[in-house]
Design a protein around this motif. Sequence first.
Motif, short mmCIF file in Angstrom:
data_model
loop_
_atom_site.label_atom_id
_atom_site.label_comp_id
_atom_site.label_asym_id
_atom_site.label_seq_id
_atom_site.Cartn_x
_atom_site.Cartn_y
_atom_site.Cartn_z
N VAL A 1 0.83 -1.20 0.00
CA VAL A 1 0.00 0.00 0.00
C VAL A 1 0.87 1.25 0.00
O VAL A 1 0.61 2.21 -0.73
CB VAL A 1 -0.95 0.00 1.21
CG1 VAL A 1 -1.65 1.34 1.36
CG2 VAL A 1 -1.99 -1.11 1.08
N LEU A 2 1.93 1.26 0.82
CA LEU A 2 2.82 2.42 0.86
C LEU A 2 3.51 2.63 -0.48
O LEU A 2 3.66 3.77 -0.95
CB LEU A 2 3.85 2.24 1.97
CG LEU A 2 3.35 2.44 3.40
CD1 LEU A 2 4.41 1.98 4.40
CD2 LEU A 2 3.00 3.91 3.65
N ALA A 3 3.93 1.54 -1.12
CA ALA A 3 4.57 1.66 -2.43
C ALA A 3 3.59 2.21 -3.45
O ALA A 3 3.94 3.10 -4.25
CB ALA A 3 5.10 0.30 -2.88
N THR A 4 2.35 1.73 -3.43
CA THR A 4 1.35 2.20 -4.39
C THR A 4 1.01 3.67 -4.17
O THR A 4 0.94 4.45 -5.12
CB THR A 4 0.06 1.35 -4.27
OG1 THR A 4 0.40 -0.03 -4.50
CG2 THR A 4 -0.97 1.79 -5.29
N VAL A 5 0.80 4.06 -2.92
CA VAL A 5 0.53 5.47 -2.61
C VAL A 5 1.70 6.34 -3.03
O VAL A 5 1.53 7.44 -3.57
CB VAL A 5 0.21 5.64 -1.11
CG1 VAL A 5 0.11 7.12 -0.74
CG2 VAL A 5 -1.08 4.93 -0.76
N GLY A 6 2.91 5.85 -2.78
CA GLY A 6 4.09 6.60 -3.20
C GLY A 6 4.16 6.82 -4.70
O GLY A 6 4.49 7.92 -5.16
N PHE A 7 3.79 5.79 -5.47
CA PHE A 7 3.79 5.93 -6.92
C PHE A 7 2.72 6.92 -7.39
O PHE A 7 2.92 7.67 -8.34
CB PHE A 7 3.57 4.57 -7.58
CG PHE A 7 4.73 3.63 -7.45
CD1 PHE A 7 6.00 4.10 -7.15
CD2 PHE A 7 4.57 2.26 -7.61
CE1 PHE A 7 7.08 3.24 -7.02
CE2 PHE A 7 5.64 1.39 -7.49
CZ PHE A 7 6.90 1.88 -7.19
N VAL A 8 1.55 6.91 -6.73
CA VAL A 8 0.48 7.84 -7.10
C VAL A 8 0.95 9.28 -6.91
O VAL A 8 0.82 10.13 -7.81
CB VAL A 8 -0.78 7.59 -6.26
CG1 VAL A 8 -1.83 8.67 -6.53
CG2 VAL A 8 -1.37 6.22 -6.56
#
Length: 467
Positions: A278-285
């Motif tokens: 989730v943190l990786a995905t939010v970071g990419f967004v």
Amino acid sequence: MASTNVLQRDTDASDSQLQVARNTSLEKHLDNEANAVEAKLTGPGSFADPEKAVASTSQPFEDVPEGGLLDGLQCLELFWCSYAVSGTSSFGVYQDFYTQVYITNESSSAISWIGSINAFMTIMGGLFAGKLFDRGYFYHLVIGGAILESFCLFMLSLAKPDQYYQVFLSQGLGVGIASGMMYVPSVGVVSHYFRRRRALAMTLVASGSSLGSVVHPIMLNNLLNKIGFAKAARANAGLVSVLLLCACLLMRTRLPPNPAPIGLREAFIKFSKDKAYVLATVGFVIFSSGYYYPLFYIQLDAALHGLNSTFVFYVLVILNAAAFVGRITPGLVVHRLGVPNMLTFGMGACSILIFGMIGLGTEGSSSAKEASFTVIAVLYGFCAGTYISLATPLLASFAKNQSEMGARIGVGFAFSGIGALIGGPIDGALVTSKFVWWRPALFSGIVTLAGTSCLIAMMLVLKRRPS
């Protein structure tokens, strides 16, 4: 004599049973060792080598030989397919041309929606294309996407000056949907031909888009002002169509469809419980909201600062050439430094360089300004290439098995597409009609830094997981 034969048969039977028991024990031992190795590769913290991370989540196919002529041919064709769908990275040329020449009745923010929608549809399309690819619709996606992209590029050549909606529908929406249909299947089919060197093969295939982003700006910058928009667009469409035709004729799948792909609803529920993912995905967004600013605006920025026209034409080429190197280089050293370490460093460096764009062209002679643009273009291109090449192995390494690997990548990229959608128009609105360049640079630098912070938090979560 009869008793001797009976005794001999009993002895042979005992030996046979003992040999079977030894073989069974050996098979169990090998299975236990294989399971232990697989657990090390797929378990938490297994990010040291992207090739292992991707291979561990792959459908098993021990009989696949690597390095043959067929493998190399497939990799080459996929490279050219990736080259052919590299329009987003070349949009800076169109942004400059549309703003100053072709669509002067619209603002920079409105024009940037064309590139943003293109990027969004390319990335978001992977969520659905990946699922269809898992179900065996590779040829439908690639051939259908190739036909649609060729058609839309030729339709772009018919767009009239100051007719914004015509360009938006053909280049933004149509080409974006076509690229979204082709990109994930074109990269995903690499797993049919490579196992141990799969991550390296994926990196080489994806680097085709960087090469296309070098060639396309050179061609477009030289043709747009010499033969006009319509003929230049048709020349570009012809080149892309030929490459896509060759790819469609030669690309082949090698493995049967995944028998049990994970559903989207199930994927969202399961993935949301993985804090690191989730943190990786939010970071990419968040990072994607500022990532495209140099790609869309560096050529226009250089042009409006009065730099030499030849240099202006090639500043985006310099950036994309550095990105080509940046996409290939991580595959050579990432096994020592680790995917999250290199990825986070590359993203952090991108944010710092975007902050550096605040001072571009403000002081000094013309040669000094050109030197500053060149330095930013080279460094940002390299770091941006690192981000693009390592984002996929990072998302893939979170997968626990083959059935969810495509979903992990697709979901992560789909959310990052939101950032790509809104980032360019926000930058255009901040530039305003007076072209105040420090505002979008400050915004993009802040959001990319925030995205990098999420990746740092992800690394902390991973370190706390039991090994």
